[in-house]
Design an enzyme around this catalytic site. Sequence first.
Site, PDB file in Angstrom:
ATOM      1  CG  HIS A   1     125.913  89.101  52.266  1.00 48.10           C
ATOM      2  ND1 HIS A   1     126.411  87.825  53.201  1.00 48.10           N
ATOM      3  CD2 HIS A   1     126.995  89.887  53.682  1.00 48.10           C
ATOM      4  CE1 HIS A   1     127.900  87.153  53.449  1.00 48.10           C
ATOM      5  NE2 HIS A   1     127.817  88.748  53.622  1.00 48.10           N
TER       6      HIS A   1
ATOM      7  CG  HIS B   1     118.132  97.167  53.167  1.00 46.97           C
ATOM      8  ND1 HIS B   1     118.533  97.914  53.764  1.00 46.97           N
ATOM      9  CD2 HIS B   1     118.512  95.579  53.138  1.00 46.97           C
ATOM     10  CE1 HIS B   1     118.578  96.912  55.189  1.00 46.97           C
ATOM     11  NE2 HIS B   1     118.721  95.041  55.026  1.00 46.97           N
TER      12      HIS B   1
ATOM     13  CG  HIS C   1     116.214  90.751  53.635  1.00 45.79           C
ATOM     14  ND1 HIS C   1     117.733  90.556  54.517  1.00 45.79           N
ATOM     15  CD2 HIS C   1     116.480  92.591  53.729  1.00 45.79           C
ATOM     16  CE1 HIS C   1     118.763  91.139  55.172  1.00 45.79           C
ATOM     17  NE2 HIS C   1     118.029  92.745  55.121  1.00 45.79           N
TER      18      HIS C   1
ATOM     19  CG  HIS D   1     114.095  95.460  55.331  1.00 41.16           C
ATOM     20  ND1 HIS D   1     115.211  95.093  56.144  1.00 41.16           N
ATOM     21  CD2 HIS D   1     113.345  94.609  55.824  1.00 41.16           C
ATOM     22  CE1 HIS D   1     114.843  93.982  56.742  1.00 41.16           C
ATOM     23  NE2 HIS D   1     113.283  93.660  56.527  1.00 41.16           N
TER      24      HIS D   1
ATOM     25  CB  THR E   1     117.648  91.730  59.968  1.00 44.80           C
ATOM     26  OG1 THR E   1     117.875  92.453  58.741  1.00 44.80           O
ATOM     27  CG2 THR E   1     116.278  91.783  59.935  1.00 44.80           C
ATOM     28  CB  THR E   2     122.855  92.503  58.739  1.00 46.91           C
ATOM     29  OG1 THR E   2     122.580  94.136  59.128  1.00 46.91           O
ATOM     30  CG2 THR E   2     121.829  91.505  57.590  1.00 46.91           C
TER      31      THR E   2
END
Length: 281
Positions: free
Chosen positions: A99, A125, A127, A144, A215-216
């Site tokens: 993802h 990572h 987004h 992040h 957030t995941t």
Amino acid sequence: MGNQILLFLCFLALFFLQSNALASKAAGFEASLEYSYDPCSPLGPQNWGTLPESEACASRPEGMQSPISIKPSNIHNTHLGRLFRYYTEAPALLLNMGHEIMVSWTESPGVLLLNGKIFHLRQCHWHIPSEHELFGKRYPLELHIVHTTSESTAEISVIGVLFEYGGKADPFLGKLWGALNELNELNVTSIDVGSIYPPVVVDEEAYFRYNGSLTTPPCSEPVIWTVMKKVVRSVTEEQVELLRAPVHHMDNARPTQPLNGRKVYFSDPCYEQKEEGHASS
């Protein structure tokens, strides 16, 4: 301020004692869960709370979920001081997590001092688009930078940096350009990028602070969030597309979550230092 610096130096000494023995925890804090960002999917964000061990993702009156919309009506001015951090080069892997694209350090590349505790930098990572909304706007990209304490029940702190499209490429992504192309063209999930310096964060830049979550899935709480106020990064459309290509050109931003009465604190270290200077003169 002098006491804060002395304390930080003491923590740095402890970091150097620990760093050789401390390996980064694997590539993230997600459970091995199948989920989706597609709002029409049964595995989409609106249904994450039904996934195994992900009850925290569900909407609850007491929930502290992330991301959030940061706007003038929910900001409280305060003096939190500058960000005390120390980063250095360390070996890392570039990973396709399915993802998201992630850089995971295999040895500790540095620390963040927060609330009197040492948080070790583990991974960063991206987004697409930004997950946090700032003054009504979502930006093309959000980075992040994830830190944890070293206890068995690790606390988590994340620095969020927003990007805007511009003519100038992001230097950190520039260093990963070749590896990102390999990740896509060779259809592999991991590439050794050697020793790499973490993304630069300006210590004295203004920021927002609030308590939130991952957030995941499993959307664990609490996470101490520091979202930088100034969009300090310029990124090119080519760089963003290179991050999207290995994950099937999909967006990977969770919708903003209810604040549920939480406070969002704003701190401007430069302004605070000027105030201290006037007070002492």
